[in-house]
Write a protein that holds these residues in place. Structure first.
Motif, PDB file in Angstrom:
ATOM      1  N   GLN A  32      49.573  49.204  46.623  1.00  0.00           N
ATOM      2  CA  GLN A  32      49.454  49.955  45.284  1.00  0.00           C
ATOM      3  C   GLN A  32      49.844  49.170  44.163  1.00  0.00           C
ATOM      4  O   GLN A  32      49.185  49.102  43.048  1.00  0.00           O
ATOM      5  CB  GLN A  32      50.188  51.260  45.371  1.00  0.00           C
ATOM      6  CG  GLN A  32      50.017  51.938  44.167  1.00  0.00           C
ATOM      7  CD  GLN A  32      48.702  52.682  43.947  1.00  0.00           C
ATOM      8  OE1 GLN A  32      48.255  53.025  44.938  1.00  0.00           O
ATOM      9  NE2 GLN A  32      48.225  52.486  42.787  1.00  0.00           N
ATOM     10  N   LYS A  33      50.904  48.485  44.365  1.00  0.00           N
ATOM     11  CA  LYS A  33      51.220  47.412  43.222  1.00  0.00           C
ATOM     12  C   LYS A  33      50.230  46.479  42.936  1.00  0.00           C
ATOM     13  O   LYS A  33      49.815  45.946  42.031  1.00  0.00           O
ATOM     14  CB  LYS A  33      52.682  46.784  43.592  1.00  0.00           C
ATOM     15  CG  LYS A  33      53.243  45.762  42.628  1.00  0.00           C
ATOM     16  CD  LYS A  33      54.549  45.344  42.935  1.00  0.00           C
ATOM     17  CE  LYS A  33      55.221  44.336  41.931  1.00  0.00           C
ATOM     18  NZ  LYS A  33      54.705  44.432  40.432  1.00  0.00           N
ATOM     19  N   PHE A  34      49.777  45.842  44.164  1.00  0.00           N
ATOM     20  CA  PHE A  34      48.529  44.776  44.003  1.00  0.00           C
ATOM     21  C   PHE A  34      47.453  45.500  43.092  1.00  0.00           C
ATOM     22  O   PHE A  34      47.053  44.890  42.359  1.00  0.00           O
ATOM     23  CB  PHE A  34      48.078  44.397  45.420  1.00  0.00           C
ATOM     24  CG  PHE A  34      47.201  43.284  45.166  1.00  0.00           C
ATOM     25  CD1 PHE A  34      47.585  42.080  45.088  1.00  0.00           C
ATOM     26  CD2 PHE A  34      45.990  43.501  45.950  1.00  0.00           C
ATOM     27  CE1 PHE A  34      46.567  40.894  44.932  1.00  0.00           C
ATOM     28  CE2 PHE A  34      45.059  42.538  45.808  1.00  0.00           C
ATOM     29  CZ  PHE A  34      45.171  41.154  45.424  1.00  0.00           C
ATOM     30  N   VAL A  35      46.934  46.845  43.415  1.00  0.00           N
ATOM     31  CA  VAL A  35      46.038  47.246  42.950  1.00  0.00           C
ATOM     32  C   VAL A  35      46.351  47.712  41.414  1.00  0.00           C
ATOM     33  O   VAL A  35      45.756  47.304  40.477  1.00  0.00           O
ATOM     34  CB  VAL A  35      45.565  48.795  43.675  1.00  0.00           C
ATOM     35  CG1 VAL A  35      44.599  49.624  42.692  1.00  0.00           C
ATOM     36  CG2 VAL A  35      44.872  48.260  45.033  1.00  0.00           C
ATOM     37  N   ASP A  36      47.611  47.943  41.208  1.00  0.00           N
ATOM     38  CA  ASP A  36      47.681  48.252  39.736  1.00  0.00           C
ATOM     39  C   ASP A  36      47.937  46.849  39.065  1.00  0.00           C
ATOM     40  O   ASP A  36      47.586  46.868  37.830  1.00  0.00           O
ATOM     41  CB  ASP A  36      49.291  48.764  39.760  1.00  0.00           C
ATOM     42  CG  ASP A  36      49.393  50.416  40.361  1.00  0.00           C
ATOM     43  OD1 ASP A  36      48.177  50.689  40.348  1.00  0.00           O
ATOM     44  OD2 ASP A  36      50.616  50.633  40.577  1.00  0.00           O
ATOM     45  N   TRP A  41      45.359  43.362  35.077  1.00  0.00           N
ATOM     46  CA  TRP A  41      44.608  42.058  34.639  1.00  0.00           C
ATOM     47  C   TRP A  41      42.981  42.244  34.237  1.00  0.00           C
ATOM     48  O   TRP A  41      42.709  41.700  33.335  1.00  0.00           O
ATOM     49  CB  TRP A  41      44.697  41.335  35.898  1.00  0.00           C
ATOM     50  CG  TRP A  41      45.980  40.294  35.971  1.00  0.00           C
ATOM     51  CD1 TRP A  41      47.004  40.662  36.886  1.00  0.00           C
ATOM     52  CD2 TRP A  41      46.426  39.168  35.074  1.00  0.00           C
ATOM     53  NE1 TRP A  41      47.943  39.670  36.571  1.00  0.00           N
ATOM     54  CE2 TRP A  41      47.835  38.831  35.565  1.00  0.00           C
ATOM     55  CE3 TRP A  41      45.537  38.441  34.229  1.00  0.00           C
ATOM     56  CZ2 TRP A  41      48.228  37.667  35.038  1.00  0.00           C
ATOM     57  CZ3 TRP A  41      46.494  37.313  33.573  1.00  0.00           C
ATOM     58  CH2 TRP A  41      47.630  37.072  34.090  1.00  0.00           C
ATOM     59  N   SER A  42      42.714  43.281  34.852  1.00  0.00           N
ATOM     60  CA  SER A  42      41.337  43.774  34.313  1.00  0.00           C
ATOM     61  C   SER A  42      41.047  44.033  32.955  1.00  0.00           C
ATOM     62  O   SER A  42      40.584  43.933  32.234  1.00  0.00           O
ATOM     63  CB  SER A  42      40.559  44.839  35.534  1.00  0.00           C
ATOM     64  OG  SER A  42      39.217  45.184  35.042  1.00  0.00           O
TER      65      SER A  42
END
Length: 113
Positions: A32-36, A41-42
């Motif tokens: 979830q942290k990685f997705v956030d 960044w996006s």
């Protein structure tokens, strides 16, 4: 791709994988942290691209404005210079005539030898 770029890419992949494997969080929390982070960044990339597009539009508008005003300004300056020269040349000729007349009427001074 150069060796340096490949090394940077490899290091980033290995570092990310190591971070995921040895993270103190659970797998779900890490994912979830990685997705956030990816979403952040996006968003930053989108904001940057929007600002870049705005800058390009502003630069194009500035160029169009400059093209519209600079050439007529230069033409106007050139016309003013031509008008000045047109008015100044007869006056300069009159001044030169007066100087020659004064010089011809002055008595010749003896020269010392």
């Amino acid at each position: 791709m150069g060796k340096f770029s490949k090394g940077i890419l490899f290091g980033a992949v290995v570092g990310a994988a190591s971070g995921l494997l040895f993270a103190p969080r659970s797998g779900k929390a890490t994912r979830q942290k990685f997705v956030d982070e990816l979403e952040d960044w996006s968003d930053l990339k989108d904001d940057f691209n929007d600002k870049l597009d705005q800058f390009k539009e502003s630069a194009q508008a500035l160029q169009a404005t400059a093209d519209m005003y600079i050439e007529p300004f230069i033409d106007g300056i050139n016309q003013d210079v031509e008008n000045f020269m047109f008015q100044a040349e007869p006056r300069l000729d009159q001044i030169q005539e007066q100087v020659e007349k004064i010089q011809s009427e002055l008595p010749k001074l003896p020269t010392e030898d």
